[in-house]
Design a protein around this motif. Structure first.
Motif, PDB file in Angstrom:
ATOM      1  N   SER A  14      51.418  -3.173  34.858  1.00 39.27           N
ATOM      2  CA  SER A  14      51.132  -3.782  36.155  1.00 39.27           C
ATOM      3  C   SER A  14      49.690  -4.265  36.191  1.00 39.27           C
ATOM      4  O   SER A  14      49.396  -5.336  36.726  1.00 39.27           O
ATOM      5  CB  SER A  14      51.359  -2.762  37.273  1.00 39.27           C
ATOM      6  N   SER A  15      48.784  -3.472  35.607  1.00 40.20           N
ATOM      7  CA  SER A  15      47.365  -3.830  35.703  1.00 40.20           C
ATOM      8  C   SER A  15      47.073  -5.157  35.002  1.00 40.20           C
ATOM      9  O   SER A  15      46.397  -6.021  35.577  1.00 40.20           O
ATOM     10  CB  SER A  15      46.483  -2.705  35.152  1.00 40.20           C
ATOM     11  N   ALA A  16      47.594  -5.346  33.788  1.00 46.42           N
ATOM     12  CA  ALA A  16      47.323  -6.613  33.082  1.00 46.42           C
ATOM     13  C   ALA A  16      48.020  -7.786  33.776  1.00 46.42           C
ATOM     14  O   ALA A  16      47.471  -8.892  33.849  1.00 46.42           O
ATOM     15  CB  ALA A  16      47.776  -6.517  31.626  1.00 46.42           C
ATOM     16  N   SER A  17      49.218  -7.544  34.305  1.00 42.88           N
ATOM     17  CA  SER A  17      49.936  -8.624  34.993  1.00 42.88           C
ATOM     18  C   SER A  17      49.180  -9.046  36.251  1.00 42.88           C
ATOM     19  O   SER A  17      49.048 -10.236  36.551  1.00 42.88           O
ATOM     20  CB  SER A  17      51.350  -8.157  35.379  1.00 42.88           C
ATOM     21  N   ARG A  18      48.662  -8.058  36.970  1.00 41.69           N
ATOM     22  CA  ARG A  18      47.924  -8.365  38.205  1.00 41.69           C
ATOM     23  C   ARG A  18      46.599  -9.062  37.897  1.00 41.69           C
ATOM     24  O   ARG A  18      46.195  -9.987  38.603  1.00 41.69           O
ATOM     25  CB  ARG A  18      47.664  -7.088  39.014  1.00 41.69           C
ATOM     26  N   GLU A  19      45.954  -8.611  36.841  1.00 39.86           N
ATOM     27  CA  GLU A  19      44.668  -9.221  36.478  1.00 39.86           C
ATOM     28  C   GLU A  19      44.856 -10.699  36.125  1.00 39.86           C
ATOM     29  O   GLU A  19      44.076 -11.561  36.540  1.00 39.86           O
ATOM     30  CB  GLU A  19      44.078  -8.452  35.291  1.00 39.86           C
ATOM     31  N   LEU A  20      45.916 -10.977  35.379  1.00 47.46           N
ATOM     32  CA  LEU A  20      46.244 -12.370  35.040  1.00 47.46           C
ATOM     33  C   LEU A  20      46.519 -13.169  36.314  1.00 47.46           C
ATOM     34  O   LEU A  20      46.017 -14.285  36.486  1.00 47.46           O
ATOM     35  CB  LEU A  20      47.468 -12.398  34.120  1.00 47.46           C
ATOM     36  N   ALA A  21      47.293 -12.591  37.221  1.00 46.69           N
ATOM     37  CA  ALA A  21      47.649 -13.297  38.456  1.00 46.69           C
ATOM     38  C   ALA A  21      46.412 -13.524  39.327  1.00 46.69           C
ATOM     39  O   ALA A  21      46.271 -14.586  39.948  1.00 46.69           O
ATOM     40  CB  ALA A  21      48.697 -12.495  39.222  1.00 46.69           C
ATOM     41  N   GLU A  22      45.508 -12.541  39.346  1.00 52.40           N
ATOM     42  CA  GLU A  22      44.283 -12.721  40.138  1.00 52.40           C
ATOM     43  C   GLU A  22      43.453 -13.871  39.563  1.00 52.40           C
ATOM     44  O   GLU A  22      42.883 -14.675  40.301  1.00 52.40           O
ATOM     45  CB  GLU A  22      43.481 -11.407  40.166  1.00 52.40           C
ATOM     46  N   TYR A  23      43.390 -13.925  38.249  1.00 51.91           N
ATOM     47  CA  TYR A  23      42.675 -15.026  37.600  1.00 51.91           C
ATOM     48  C   TYR A  23      43.329 -16.362  37.972  1.00 51.91           C
ATOM     49  O   TYR A  23      42.653 -17.346  38.291  1.00 51.91           O
ATOM     50  CB  TYR A  23      42.664 -14.830  36.080  1.00 51.91           C
ATOM     51  N   ALA A  24      44.675 -16.387  37.940  1.00 46.12           N
ATOM     52  CA  ALA A  24      45.409 -17.623  38.241  1.00 46.12           C
ATOM     53  C   ALA A  24      45.110 -18.080  39.680  1.00 46.12           C
ATOM     54  O   ALA A  24      44.906 -19.278  39.931  1.00 46.12           O
ATOM     55  CB  ALA A  24      46.906 -17.414  38.048  1.00 46.12           C
ATOM     56  N   CYS A  25      45.074 -17.131  40.606  1.00 46.73           N
ATOM     57  CA  CYS A  25      44.785 -17.482  42.007  1.00 46.73           C
ATOM     58  C   CYS A  25      43.386 -18.064  42.147  1.00 46.73           C
ATOM     59  O   CYS A  25      43.180 -19.074  42.823  1.00 46.73           O
ATOM     60  CB  CYS A  25      44.930 -16.248  42.899  1.00 46.73           C
ATOM     61  N   GLU A  26      42.426 -17.408  41.473  1.00 44.71           N
ATOM     62  CA  GLU A  26      41.048 -17.893  41.515  1.00 44.71           C
ATOM     63  C   GLU A  26      40.945 -19.279  40.869  1.00 44.71           C
ATOM     64  O   GLU A  26      40.241 -20.156  41.371  1.00 44.71           O
ATOM     65  CB  GLU A  26      40.197 -16.925  40.695  1.00 44.71           C
ATOM     66  N   PHE A  27      41.660 -19.450  39.787  1.00 40.06           N
ATOM     67  CA  PHE A  27      41.657 -20.699  39.027  1.00 40.06           C
ATOM     68  C   PHE A  27      42.107 -21.866  39.911  1.00 40.06           C
ATOM     69  O   PHE A  27      41.441 -22.896  39.986  1.00 40.06           O
ATOM     70  CB  PHE A  27      42.596 -20.534  37.821  1.00 40.06           C
ATOM     71  N   VAL A  28      43.221 -21.674  40.631  1.00 38.07           N
ATOM     72  CA  VAL A  28      43.688 -22.780  41.483  1.00 38.07           C
ATOM     73  C   VAL A  28      42.797 -22.931  42.723  1.00 38.07           C
ATOM     74  O   VAL A  28      42.494 -24.048  43.129  1.00 38.07           O
ATOM     75  CB  VAL A  28      45.182 -22.648  41.882  1.00 38.07           C
ATOM     76  N   ARG A  29      42.348 -21.817  43.271  1.00 32.93           N
ATOM     77  CA  ARG A  29      41.464 -21.872  44.447  1.00 32.93           C
ATOM     78  C   ARG A  29      40.166 -22.629  44.170  1.00 32.93           C
ATOM     79  O   ARG A  29      39.620 -23.302  45.033  1.00 32.93           O
ATOM     80  CB  ARG A  29      41.129 -20.453  44.924  1.00 32.93           C
ATOM     81  N   ASP A  30      39.676 -22.475  42.920  1.00 32.94           N
ATOM     82  CA  ASP A  30      38.444 -23.174  42.525  1.00 32.94           C
ATOM     83  C   ASP A  30      38.709 -24.647  42.207  1.00 32.94           C
ATOM     84  O   ASP A  30      37.799 -25.358  41.779  1.00 32.94           O
ATOM     85  CB  ASP A  30      37.822 -22.515  41.283  1.00 32.94           C
ATOM     86  N   GLY A  31      39.955 -25.091  42.387  1.00 30.87           N
ATOM     87  CA  GLY A  31      40.273 -26.488  42.098  1.00 30.87           C
ATOM     88  C   GLY A  31      40.255 -26.800  40.615  1.00 30.87           C
ATOM     89  O   GLY A  31      40.019 -27.931  40.209  1.00 30.87           O
ATOM     90  N   ARG A  32      40.506 -25.779  39.772  1.00 29.76           N
ATOM     91  CA  ARG A  32      40.451 -26.009  38.327  1.00 29.76           C
ATOM     92  C   ARG A  32      41.810 -26.366  37.739  1.00 29.76           C
ATOM     93  O   ARG A  32      41.928 -26.633  36.549  1.00 29.76           O
ATOM     94  CB  ARG A  32      39.868 -24.783  37.624  1.00 29.76           C
ATOM     95  N   GLY A  33      42.835 -26.379  38.575  1.00 29.27           N
ATOM     96  CA  GLY A  33      44.151 -26.816  38.096  1.00 29.27           C
ATOM     97  C   GLY A  33      44.152 -28.314  37.889  1.00 29.27           C
ATOM     98  O   GLY A  33      43.221 -29.006  38.314  1.00 29.27           O
ATOM     99  N   PRO A  34      45.188 -28.850  37.240  1.00 29.12           N
ATOM    100  CA  PRO A  34      45.250 -30.283  36.958  1.00 29.12           C
ATOM    101  C   PRO A  34      45.108 -31.144  38.208  1.00 29.12           C
ATOM    102  O   PRO A  34      44.517 -32.219  38.158  1.00 29.12           O
ATOM    103  CB  PRO A  34      46.624 -30.470  36.319  1.00 29.12           C
TER     104      PRO A  34
END
Ligand code: NAI
Ligand code: MG
Length: 332
Positions: free
Chosen positions: A140-160
Protein backbone atom coordinates in the motif's frame (compact mmCIF):
# COMPACT_ATOMS: atom_id res chain seq x y z
CA UNK A 1 24.94 25.51 -3.66
CA UNK A 2 26.83 23.17 -5.97
CA UNK A 3 24.90 20.16 -7.27
CA UNK A 4 27.00 17.06 -7.66
CA UNK A 5 26.09 15.11 -10.79
CA UNK A 6 27.52 11.65 -11.30
CA UNK A 7 28.03 10.77 -14.96
CA UNK A 8 28.09 7.10 -15.99
CA UNK A 9 28.54 6.61 -19.71
CA UNK A 10 28.45 2.79 -19.48
CA UNK A 11 28.84 0.76 -22.68
CA UNK A 12 28.18 1.08 -26.41
CA UNK A 13 26.46 4.28 -27.52
CA UNK A 14 26.29 5.36 -23.86
CA UNK A 15 29.85 6.54 -24.49
CA UNK A 16 28.59 8.72 -27.36
CA UNK A 17 25.25 10.10 -26.19
CA UNK A 18 26.13 10.85 -22.56
CA UNK A 19 28.97 13.25 -23.50
CA UNK A 20 26.42 14.98 -25.78
CA UNK A 21 24.02 15.41 -22.85
CA UNK A 22 26.83 16.69 -20.61
CA UNK A 23 27.78 19.22 -23.31
CA UNK A 24 24.19 20.49 -23.25
CA UNK A 25 24.23 20.76 -19.43
CA UNK A 26 27.58 22.56 -19.53
CA UNK A 27 26.20 25.15 -21.94
CA UNK A 28 24.28 26.64 -18.99
CA UNK A 29 26.22 28.57 -16.38
CA UNK A 30 24.90 26.45 -13.53
CA UNK A 31 26.67 25.43 -10.37
CA UNK A 32 27.17 21.78 -11.31
CA UNK A 33 30.08 19.55 -10.46
CA UNK A 34 30.36 16.52 -12.75
CA UNK A 35 31.90 13.34 -11.33
CA UNK A 36 32.66 10.50 -13.77
CA UNK A 37 32.00 6.93 -12.63
CA UNK A 38 32.22 3.50 -14.22
CA UNK A 39 29.71 0.68 -14.63
CA UNK A 40 28.71 -1.91 -17.21
CA UNK A 41 30.22 -4.70 -19.30
CA UNK A 42 33.61 -3.04 -19.82
CA UNK A 43 33.87 -2.30 -16.11
CA UNK A 44 33.09 -5.94 -15.35
CA UNK A 45 35.74 -7.13 -17.79
CA UNK A 46 38.30 -4.81 -16.20
CA UNK A 47 37.45 -5.15 -12.51
CA UNK A 48 35.29 -8.27 -12.16
CA UNK A 49 32.28 -6.18 -11.11
CA UNK A 50 29.67 -4.52 -13.32
CA UNK A 51 28.79 -2.06 -10.58
CA UNK A 52 31.74 -1.27 -8.31
CA UNK A 53 30.81 -0.26 -4.75
CA UNK A 54 32.55 3.05 -5.37
CA UNK A 55 30.09 3.88 -8.19
CA UNK A 56 27.09 2.82 -6.10
CA UNK A 57 28.23 5.07 -3.23
CA UNK A 58 28.88 8.02 -5.53
CA UNK A 59 25.38 7.69 -7.03
CA UNK A 60 23.75 7.30 -3.59
CA UNK A 61 25.50 10.45 -2.29
CA UNK A 62 25.07 12.64 -5.40
CA UNK A 63 22.25 15.08 -6.16
CA UNK A 64 21.56 13.38 -9.48
CA UNK A 65 23.07 10.87 -11.91
CA UNK A 66 23.13 10.81 -15.68
CA UNK A 67 23.44 7.25 -16.96
CA UNK A 68 23.91 6.02 -20.53
CA UNK A 69 23.37 2.27 -20.91
CA UNK A 70 24.98 -1.01 -19.95
CA UNK A 71 25.11 -4.08 -22.18
CA UNK A 72 24.59 -7.64 -20.91
CA UNK A 73 25.12 -6.44 -17.35
CA UNK A 74 22.25 -3.92 -17.59
CA UNK A 75 20.11 -5.58 -14.89
CA UNK A 76 23.13 -5.86 -12.53
CA UNK A 77 23.75 -2.15 -12.95
CA UNK A 78 20.43 -0.39 -13.33
CA UNK A 79 18.35 -2.22 -10.71
CA UNK A 80 20.82 -1.53 -7.84
CA UNK A 81 21.29 2.06 -9.07
CA UNK A 82 17.52 2.69 -8.92
CA UNK A 83 17.72 1.46 -5.36
CA UNK A 84 20.75 3.70 -4.68
CA UNK A 85 18.67 6.78 -5.50
CA UNK A 86 15.69 5.35 -3.57
CA UNK A 87 13.54 5.73 -6.67
CA UNK A 88 9.83 5.12 -6.23
CA UNK A 89 8.70 6.27 -9.67
CA UNK A 90 10.03 5.94 -13.20
CA UNK A 91 8.82 8.82 -15.35
CA UNK A 92 8.68 7.97 -19.07
CA UNK A 93 7.30 10.53 -21.49
CA UNK A 94 6.55 9.39 -25.05
CA UNK A 95 5.82 12.27 -27.39
CA UNK A 96 5.71 12.38 -31.17
CA UNK A 97 7.58 15.40 -32.54
CA UNK A 98 6.93 17.34 -35.73
CA UNK A 99 9.47 16.33 -38.34
CA UNK A 100 9.76 12.77 -37.06
CA UNK A 101 8.02 10.00 -38.95
CA UNK A 102 5.81 8.59 -36.18
CA UNK A 103 3.29 5.79 -36.44
CA UNK A 104 0.89 7.90 -34.35
CA UNK A 105 1.86 11.59 -34.62
CA UNK A 106 -0.81 12.57 -32.09
CA UNK A 107 0.90 10.58 -29.29
CA UNK A 108 1.78 12.61 -26.21
CA UNK A 109 1.68 10.53 -23.04
CA UNK A 110 3.67 10.19 -19.83
CA UNK A 111 3.98 6.89 -18.00
CA UNK A 112 4.45 7.00 -14.24
CA UNK A 113 5.69 3.53 -13.50
CA UNK A 114 6.07 1.99 -10.05
CA UNK A 115 9.80 1.42 -9.74
CA UNK A 116 10.56 -0.93 -6.85
CA UNK A 117 8.11 -3.80 -6.64
CA UNK A 118 5.69 -5.95 -8.66
CA UNK A 119 7.34 -8.86 -10.46
CA UNK A 120 10.67 -6.98 -10.55
CA UNK A 121 11.10 -7.17 -6.77
CA UNK A 122 13.60 -9.97 -7.28
CA UNK A 123 11.85 -12.89 -5.58
CA UNK A 124 12.36 -15.69 -8.08
CA UNK A 125 13.05 -19.30 -7.14
CA UNK A 126 13.93 -22.52 -8.90
CA UNK A 127 12.09 -25.09 -6.83
CA UNK A 128 12.89 -28.16 -8.90
CA UNK A 129 14.14 -29.22 -12.33
CA UNK A 130 10.65 -28.60 -13.59
CA UNK A 131 9.37 -25.68 -11.55
CA UNK A 132 10.29 -22.03 -11.08
CA UNK A 133 8.23 -19.43 -9.26
CA UNK A 134 8.06 -15.69 -8.84
CA UNK A 135 6.56 -13.73 -5.96
CA UNK A 136 4.83 -10.49 -6.89
CA UNK A 137 5.16 -7.75 -4.30
CA UNK A 138 2.69 -4.89 -3.92
CA UNK A 139 2.56 -2.64 -0.86
CA UNK A 140 0.00 0.00 0.00
CA UNK A 141 2.80 2.40 0.89
CA UNK A 142 4.56 2.22 -2.50
CA UNK A 143 1.24 2.36 -4.37
CA UNK A 144 0.16 5.44 -2.42
CA UNK A 145 3.52 7.14 -2.85
CA UNK A 146 3.29 6.65 -6.62
CA UNK A 147 -0.27 7.99 -6.64
CA UNK A 148 0.72 11.02 -4.56
CA UNK A 149 3.48 11.76 -7.04
CA UNK A 150 0.98 11.37 -9.92
CA UNK A 151 -1.43 13.84 -8.28
CA UNK A 152 1.35 16.37 -7.74
CA UNK A 153 2.58 15.81 -11.29
CA UNK A 154 -0.77 16.70 -12.86
CA UNK A 155 -1.47 19.49 -10.36
CA UNK A 156 1.84 21.12 -11.32
CA UNK A 157 0.68 21.09 -14.95
CA UNK A 158 3.44 18.65 -15.91
CA UNK A 159 1.12 16.30 -17.78
CA UNK A 160 0.96 16.45 -21.59
CA UNK A 161 -2.06 18.79 -21.47
CA UNK A 162 -0.18 21.14 -19.13
CA UNK A 163 -3.49 21.55 -17.34
CA UNK A 164 -3.69 21.29 -13.52
CA UNK A 165 -7.18 19.80 -13.89
CA UNK A 166 -5.88 16.99 -16.07
CA UNK A 167 -6.48 13.62 -14.46
CA UNK A 168 -4.69 10.33 -14.97
CA UNK A 169 -5.43 6.79 -16.06
CA UNK A 170 -4.45 3.85 -13.90
CA UNK A 171 -3.69 0.68 -15.87
CA UNK A 172 -3.86 -2.61 -13.97
CA UNK A 173 -5.09 -6.18 -14.12
CA UNK A 174 -7.01 -6.30 -10.85
CA UNK A 175 -9.69 -8.52 -12.37
CA UNK A 176 -7.17 -11.40 -12.39
CA UNK A 177 -4.47 -10.42 -9.87
CA UNK A 178 -7.14 -9.50 -7.34
CA UNK A 179 -4.91 -9.35 -4.32
CA UNK A 180 -1.82 -7.56 -5.71
CA UNK A 181 -3.24 -5.35 -8.46
CA UNK A 182 -6.43 -5.11 -6.42
CA UNK A 183 -4.43 -3.41 -3.70
CA UNK A 184 -2.57 -1.25 -6.22
CA UNK A 185 -5.79 -0.11 -7.91
CA UNK A 186 -7.61 0.58 -4.67
CA UNK A 187 -4.79 2.64 -3.15
CA UNK A 188 -4.11 4.67 -6.31
CA UNK A 189 -7.79 5.50 -6.83
CA UNK A 190 -8.19 6.33 -3.11
CA UNK A 191 -5.30 8.81 -3.18
CA UNK A 192 -6.70 10.46 -6.33
CA UNK A 193 -10.07 10.75 -4.63
CA UNK A 194 -8.54 12.24 -1.45
CA UNK A 195 -6.63 14.78 -3.54
CA UNK A 196 -9.56 15.63 -5.78
CA UNK A 197 -7.76 14.47 -8.92
CA UNK A 198 -9.76 12.79 -11.70
CA UNK A 199 -8.65 9.22 -12.23
CA UNK A 200 -10.05 6.62 -14.56
CA UNK A 201 -8.91 3.05 -15.02
CA UNK A 202 -8.14 0.59 -17.79
CA UNK A 203 -7.36 -3.11 -17.76
CA UNK A 204 -3.83 -3.19 -19.05
CA UNK A 205 -4.45 -5.69 -21.86
CA UNK A 206 -7.37 -3.67 -23.23
CA UNK A 207 -5.24 -0.56 -22.80
CA UNK A 208 -2.52 -2.14 -24.98
CA UNK A 209 -5.09 -2.25 -27.80
CA UNK A 210 -6.64 1.14 -27.20
CA UNK A 211 -3.41 3.11 -26.90
CA UNK A 212 -2.13 2.43 -30.44
CA UNK A 213 -5.63 2.77 -31.91
CA UNK A 214 -6.19 6.20 -30.37
CA UNK A 215 -3.36 7.62 -28.23
CA UNK A 216 -5.07 11.02 -28.11
CA UNK A 217 -7.46 9.78 -25.40
CA UNK A 218 -4.60 9.34 -22.91
CA UNK A 219 -2.25 11.68 -21.05
CA UNK A 220 -0.73 10.57 -17.76
CA UNK A 221 -0.77 6.80 -17.19
CA UNK A 222 -0.02 5.30 -13.78
CA UNK A 223 0.93 1.61 -13.72
CA UNK A 224 2.70 -1.21 -11.94
CA UNK A 225 6.35 -1.94 -12.68
CA UNK A 226 6.25 -4.59 -15.46
CA UNK A 227 3.20 -3.05 -17.14
CA UNK A 228 4.94 0.33 -17.21
CA UNK A 229 8.05 -1.19 -18.71
CA UNK A 230 6.19 -2.94 -21.53
CA UNK A 231 3.51 -0.34 -22.25
CA UNK A 232 5.99 2.54 -22.40
CA UNK A 233 8.08 0.61 -24.94
CA UNK A 234 4.87 0.13 -26.93
CA UNK A 235 4.38 3.88 -26.83
CA UNK A 236 8.01 4.31 -27.99
CA UNK A 237 7.04 2.43 -31.13
CA UNK A 238 4.23 4.93 -31.76
CA UNK A 239 6.48 7.99 -31.68
CA UNK A 240 9.36 6.98 -33.91
CA UNK A 241 11.75 4.84 -31.96
CA UNK A 242 14.02 4.41 -29.01
CA UNK A 243 16.46 7.16 -29.90
CA UNK A 244 13.91 9.71 -28.69
CA UNK A 245 12.77 8.48 -25.28
CA UNK A 246 14.17 9.82 -22.02
CA UNK A 247 13.38 8.63 -18.52
CA UNK A 248 13.76 9.71 -14.92
CA UNK A 249 14.09 7.46 -11.89
CA UNK A 250 12.86 9.84 -9.23
CA UNK A 251 13.67 9.48 -5.55
CA UNK A 252 13.01 11.81 -2.65
CA UNK A 253 16.37 13.54 -2.63
CA UNK A 254 18.10 11.98 -5.56
CA UNK A 255 17.37 10.93 -9.11
CA UNK A 256 18.85 8.93 -11.95
CA UNK A 257 18.21 10.05 -15.52
CA UNK A 258 18.72 7.76 -18.50
CA UNK A 259 17.61 7.22 -22.07
CA UNK A 260 15.19 4.30 -22.41
CA UNK A 261 17.40 2.72 -25.08
CA UNK A 262 20.28 0.32 -24.55
CA UNK A 263 23.83 0.18 -25.91
CA UNK A 264 22.79 -0.23 -29.59
CA UNK A 265 25.65 -2.62 -30.46
CA UNK A 266 24.67 -2.46 -34.15
CA UNK A 267 25.73 1.20 -34.43
CA UNK A 268 28.03 1.70 -31.43
CA UNK A 269 31.42 3.28 -32.08
CA UNK A 270 30.38 4.89 -35.34
CA UNK A 271 29.38 8.29 -33.99
CA UNK A 272 25.88 8.06 -35.50
CA UNK A 273 23.73 7.49 -32.41
CA UNK A 274 20.83 9.84 -31.86
CA UNK A 275 21.62 11.96 -28.77
CA UNK A 276 17.97 13.10 -28.35
CA UNK A 277 16.97 10.58 -25.66
CA UNK A 278 20.05 11.35 -23.57
CA UNK A 279 19.65 15.12 -24.03
CA UNK A 280 15.96 14.96 -23.05
CA UNK A 281 17.01 12.92 -19.99
CA UNK A 282 19.34 15.80 -19.14
CA UNK A 283 16.35 18.16 -19.47
CA UNK A 284 14.49 16.03 -16.92
CA UNK A 285 17.55 16.21 -14.65
CA UNK A 286 17.56 20.01 -14.91
CA UNK A 287 13.88 20.16 -13.99
CA UNK A 288 14.37 17.75 -11.08
CA UNK A 289 17.10 20.00 -9.68
CA UNK A 290 14.78 23.00 -9.95
CA UNK A 291 16.10 24.47 -13.21
CA UNK A 292 12.69 24.33 -14.86
CA UNK A 293 13.30 27.17 -17.30
CA UNK A 294 16.57 25.64 -18.54
CA UNK A 295 14.89 22.23 -18.90
CA UNK A 296 12.20 23.82 -21.05
CA UNK A 297 14.81 25.54 -23.20
CA UNK A 298 16.55 22.21 -23.84
CA UNK A 299 13.23 20.66 -24.86
CA UNK A 300 12.52 23.58 -27.24
CA UNK A 301 15.99 23.32 -28.78
CA UNK A 302 15.57 19.56 -29.30
CA UNK A 303 12.14 20.04 -30.87
CA UNK A 304 13.47 22.68 -33.20
CA UNK A 305 16.36 20.45 -34.35
CA UNK A 306 14.02 17.48 -34.83
CA UNK A 307 11.76 19.65 -36.97
CA UNK A 308 14.46 21.29 -39.11
CA UNK A 309 17.36 18.82 -38.94
CA UNK A 310 20.11 17.83 -38.86
CA UNK A 311 18.91 14.29 -38.09
CA UNK A 312 20.68 11.03 -37.36
CA UNK A 313 20.23 7.84 -39.40
CA UNK A 314 17.49 6.34 -37.21
CA UNK A 315 15.33 9.35 -38.20
CA UNK A 316 16.20 9.08 -41.87
CA UNK A 317 19.04 11.62 -41.86
CA UNK A 318 22.79 11.21 -42.20
CA UNK A 319 24.10 13.55 -39.50
CA UNK A 320 26.52 12.43 -36.79
CA UNK A 321 25.90 12.55 -33.05
CA UNK A 322 28.27 15.52 -32.83
CA UNK A 323 26.49 17.46 -35.58
CA UNK A 324 23.09 17.03 -33.93
CA UNK A 325 24.52 17.95 -30.53
CA UNK A 326 26.16 21.06 -31.96
CA UNK A 327 22.85 22.08 -33.54
CA UNK A 328 21.04 21.68 -30.19
CA UNK A 329 23.70 23.68 -28.31
CA UNK A 330 23.58 26.29 -31.06
CA UNK A 331 19.78 26.73 -30.58
CA UNK A 332 20.37 27.16 -26.84
P1 NAI B 1 18.83 -1.02 -27.92
O1 NAI B 1 17.98 0.05 -27.36
O2 NAI B 1 20.26 -0.96 -27.58
O3 NAI B 1 18.71 -1.03 -29.51
C1 NAI B 1 17.50 -1.34 -30.20
C2 NAI B 1 17.53 -0.73 -31.61
O4 NAI B 1 17.34 0.68 -31.51
C3 NAI B 1 18.87 -0.92 -32.33
O5 NAI B 1 18.63 -1.13 -33.68
C4 NAI B 1 19.58 0.38 -32.10
O6 NAI B 1 20.50 0.72 -33.11
C5 NAI B 1 18.42 1.38 -32.06
N1 NAI B 1 18.73 2.52 -31.18
C6 NAI B 1 18.66 2.55 -29.83
N2 NAI B 1 19.06 3.74 -29.37
C7 NAI B 1 19.39 4.47 -30.44
C8 NAI B 1 19.90 5.80 -30.60
N3 NAI B 1 20.12 6.61 -29.55
N4 NAI B 1 20.15 6.24 -31.86
C9 NAI B 1 19.92 5.45 -32.91
N5 NAI B 1 19.43 4.20 -32.82
C10 NAI B 1 19.19 3.71 -31.60
O7 NAI B 1 18.20 -2.41 -27.44
P2 NAI B 1 18.73 -3.90 -27.62
O8 NAI B 1 19.37 -4.05 -28.95
O9 NAI B 1 17.61 -4.74 -27.23
O10 NAI B 1 19.85 -4.09 -26.50
C11 NAI B 1 21.25 -3.89 -26.74
C12 NAI B 1 21.98 -4.00 -25.40
O11 NAI B 1 21.57 -2.94 -24.54
C13 NAI B 1 21.69 -5.31 -24.65
O12 NAI B 1 22.93 -5.77 -24.14
C14 NAI B 1 20.75 -4.89 -23.52
O13 NAI B 1 20.95 -5.69 -22.36
C15 NAI B 1 21.19 -3.46 -23.26
N6 NAI B 1 20.11 -2.61 -22.72
C16 NAI B 1 20.46 -1.78 -21.69
C17 NAI B 1 19.56 -0.91 -21.15
C18 NAI B 1 20.00 -0.03 -20.04
O14 NAI B 1 21.17 0.01 -19.72
N7 NAI B 1 19.13 0.73 -19.43
C19 NAI B 1 18.17 -0.83 -21.65
C20 NAI B 1 17.91 -1.70 -22.79
C21 NAI B 1 18.86 -2.56 -23.28
MG1 MG C 1 12.55 -1.81 -20.75
Amino acid sequence: MTDEIVVIEGDGIGREVVPAAVEVLESFELDFEFVAAEAGDATKAATGEALPAETYDLVADADATLFGAAGETAADVILPLREAVDSFVNVRPAKAYPGVDALRPETDVVFLRENTEGVYAGHEDRLSDDLSTLTRVVTSSASRELAEYACEFVRDGRGPAGDPDEGFTVAHKANVMRETDGRFREEVLAVADERGVDADEELMDAFATKLPLDPSQYGVIVCPNLAGDVLSDLAAGLVGGLGLLPSANVGHENGLFEPVHGTAPDIAGEGMANPTAAVLSAAMLLEYLGHVEEGGRVRDAVESVLADGPRTGDLGGSATTDEVTAAIVDRL
